[in-house]
Write an enzyme that holds these catalytic residues in place. Structure first.
Site, PDB file in Angstrom:
ATOM      1  N   HIS A   1      -3.553   9.432 -11.531  1.00 39.91           N
ATOM      2  CA  HIS A   1      -2.935  10.643 -12.569  1.00 39.91           C
ATOM      3  C   HIS A   1      -3.396  12.028 -11.544  1.00 39.91           C
ATOM      4  CE1 HIS A   1      -2.442   8.113 -15.856  1.00 39.91           C
ATOM      5  NE2 HIS A   1      -3.596   7.667 -15.657  1.00 39.91           N
TER       6      HIS A   1
ATOM      7  N   GLU B   1      -7.485  13.295 -15.112  1.00 43.73           N
ATOM      8  CA  GLU B   1      -6.613  12.999 -16.169  1.00 43.73           C
ATOM      9  C   GLU B   1      -6.860  13.883 -17.451  1.00 43.73           C
ATOM     10  OE1 GLU B   1      -4.684   9.197 -18.562  1.00 43.73           O
ATOM     11  OE2 GLU B   1      -6.378   9.015 -17.179  1.00 43.73           O
TER      12      GLU B   1
END
Length: 523
Positions: free
Chosen positions: A389, A364
């Site tokens: 993510h 992320e």
């Protein structure tokens, strides 16, 4: 000898060149070095297009007659929005910050249709940010809530539930302050306080650290309200209802297990908090039998020292032993760039039994080659079942091969990635690769409460219109829903049961939508 070696080298280069020429001349694929005839060129071009489309997420799915009717309608709406955006990208919803276009998005016919489609599961959401702001505001009408500080200060007010006035200066009953200001004004100030929404997001949040500081402060602000035991129960139950109304029928939520308290001064243990989740989930399923269920991923912050982390592991083991069916596994949360690298926790994580699954946040970040970026390597080597993510994955070809081979699901959270400053324009989101090449992927919502989003429909819209190809159709949305069940932490038996429930909902919805479209009830 020297000249002999030079001659041999020359002959080798000639043969290699001839071999390359032969290989090129014999190529039967569409990309050949000779200029073809126009007919041949058009055939080759069509072949490339068809070959690409066969790799799309959901390309293998065959649509029923009802689904074909729905697909035709949904693609008409999608093309209309994309054609308008192509003429003026400034007006294209996914090209702008969601806060700037939220009203327009909510009135989109395509968005309203997406809201009606069964979406399967949300596999990435954080427990104290899943319910709408309205649920939090409703909680402030409970008796015995106090606040310290007013909204005009640069420091946000603090809150706590207490039978008597808390120690210290400045404490006032919320009911008193609300009456002085009027409920409408007070609640609107709470609405602004409890989220990241602003009409000018670009200038308000100038960097990723600025927005993350406000983001993390939100959990501190709402904590004493949501952590009050009666609110904790009701907030979770009502959040499940909001997910259910948004056509989400299964949830895997991450949680740090904060200090839940009541008016007697009791602080609930992690085991007692999870027990509340179990009880409220059972109550919800009893009231809504077509809801599949929920599981919990213990996800403490990644900032503690080694002693703190060992305390987390102790809690994890206890939860795993007492709730083997409900506690799905382990994760670490918080801003990756400023937190400890996953590598630092590897020695302790390797000691855990195989029955404890990992669902790590990793990648992320926009940094390439820094310690944060390397979290992806350690997450995969540790055997993570899913990657939260995975924004940086496309910079790592080897890791891309691994997640496909190992079928490690990537949890995409489109709106979160934009609000938290990883991407400005959804058309530039790296998940486009995952959708284009049928990677193991799901779409989730992360912390929808903080950006005034629905439990999943807003993220589905951004994925479908902003990130995916203009050619991606209903099959993609259906595959995302299927993936959300297939890559859940449920066992095989529960997955099969869940799939039957979801298929029944999906088929019934397709039949209803097809009927409405055929009768002209949907424009």
């Amino acid at each position: 000898m020297k000249y002999l070696l030079l001659s041999l080298h020359f002959l080798f280069c000639v043969k290699l060149y001839e071999a390359k020429v032969v290989i090129t001349a014999d190529t039967t694929g569409p990309f050949v070095h000779k200029r073809p005839s126009l007919d041949t060129y058009n055939q080759q071009r069509q072949h490339v297009i068809e070959k690409q489309e066969r790799r799309f997420l959901g390309a293998d799915l065959m649509l029923t007659n009802d689904e074909k009717i729905v697909n035709s309608h949904i693609m008409k709406l999608k093309r209309a929005e994309m054609d308008e955006g192509f003429k003026d990208s400034f007006q294209f919803i996914p090209a702008r910050h969601i806060f700037e276009k939220l009203d327009q998005l909510n009135s989109s016919k395509l968005f309203q249709l997406i809201r009606r489609i069964p979406k399967g599961a949300v596999l990435h959401a954080h427990d104290t940010a899943i319910g709408s702001t309205d649920l939090l505001i409703n909680a402030t009408y409970r008796p015995n809530l106090w606040q310290n500080g007013r909204f005009e200060s640069n420091t946000p007010p603090t809150f706590v539930f207490s039978k008597t006035k808390p120690d210290g200066k400045g404490w006032e009953l919320v009911s008193k302050v609300r009456n002085e200001m009027t409920a409408e004004i007070y609640d609107e100030k709470l609405r602004d306080l409890f989220g990241l929404y602003t009409k000018d997001p670009i200038n308000t949040y100038k960097s990723i650290n600025v927005v993350w500081d406000k983001f993390q402060q939100l959990f501190t602000t709402i904590g004493p309200i949501i952590n009050y035991e009666p609110v904790w129960r009701q907030y979770y139950y009502d959040s499940l209802k909001e997910f259910y109304d948004d056509q989400v029928n299964y949830l895997e939520l991450r949680g740090v297990l904060p200090e839940v308290y009541d008016l007697t001064g009791k602080i609930y243990s992690p085991e007692e908090i999870v027990q509340i989740y179990v009880e409220e989930t059972k109550r919800f399923i009893h009231n809504y039998p077509d809801f599949i269920g929920a599981k919990f991923v213990y996800a403490p912050p990644r900032f503690g020292d080694d002693d703190v982390f060992r305390g987390f592991i102790k809690i994890l083991k206890s939860l795993h032993e007492k709730f083997p069916k409900f506690v799905a596994g382990f994760d670490l949360v918080g801003q990756e760039d400023t937190g400890r690298a996953l590598l630092e926790f590897v020695p302790e994580l390797l000691k855990l039994p195989e029955s404890i699954q990992f669902f790590f946040h990793s990648g992320e970040t926009n940094w390439y080659g820094m310690k944060t970026d390397a979290n992806l390597i350690d997450a995969i080597l540790l055997g993570t079942k899913r990657i939260g993510h995975g924004f940086a994955l496309i910079k790592h070809p080897l890791l891309l091969e691994e997640i496909k081979q190992r079928q490690i699901c990537v949890e995409i959270n489109p709106i979160s990635n934009q609000v938290l400053k990883l991407v400005e324009d959804y058309r530039n989101h790296p998940a486009a690769l995952f959708f284009a090449d049928d990677y193991p992927v799901v779409v989730s919502s992360d912390d929808p409460s903080f950006w005034r989003a629905t439990p999943l429909s807003h993220d589905f819209y951004m994925a479908f219109v902003g990130i995916a190809s203009a050619q991606h159709d209903l099959r993609m949305l259906k595959q995302l829903a299927i993936n959300s069940i297939q890559f859940s932490a449920m066992d095989k038996v529960d997955k099969a049961r869940a799939m039957r429930k979801w298929e029944s909902l999906w088929n019934g919805t397709m039949q209803t939508l097809a009927s409405d479209i055929s009768k002209g009830n949907l424009k």
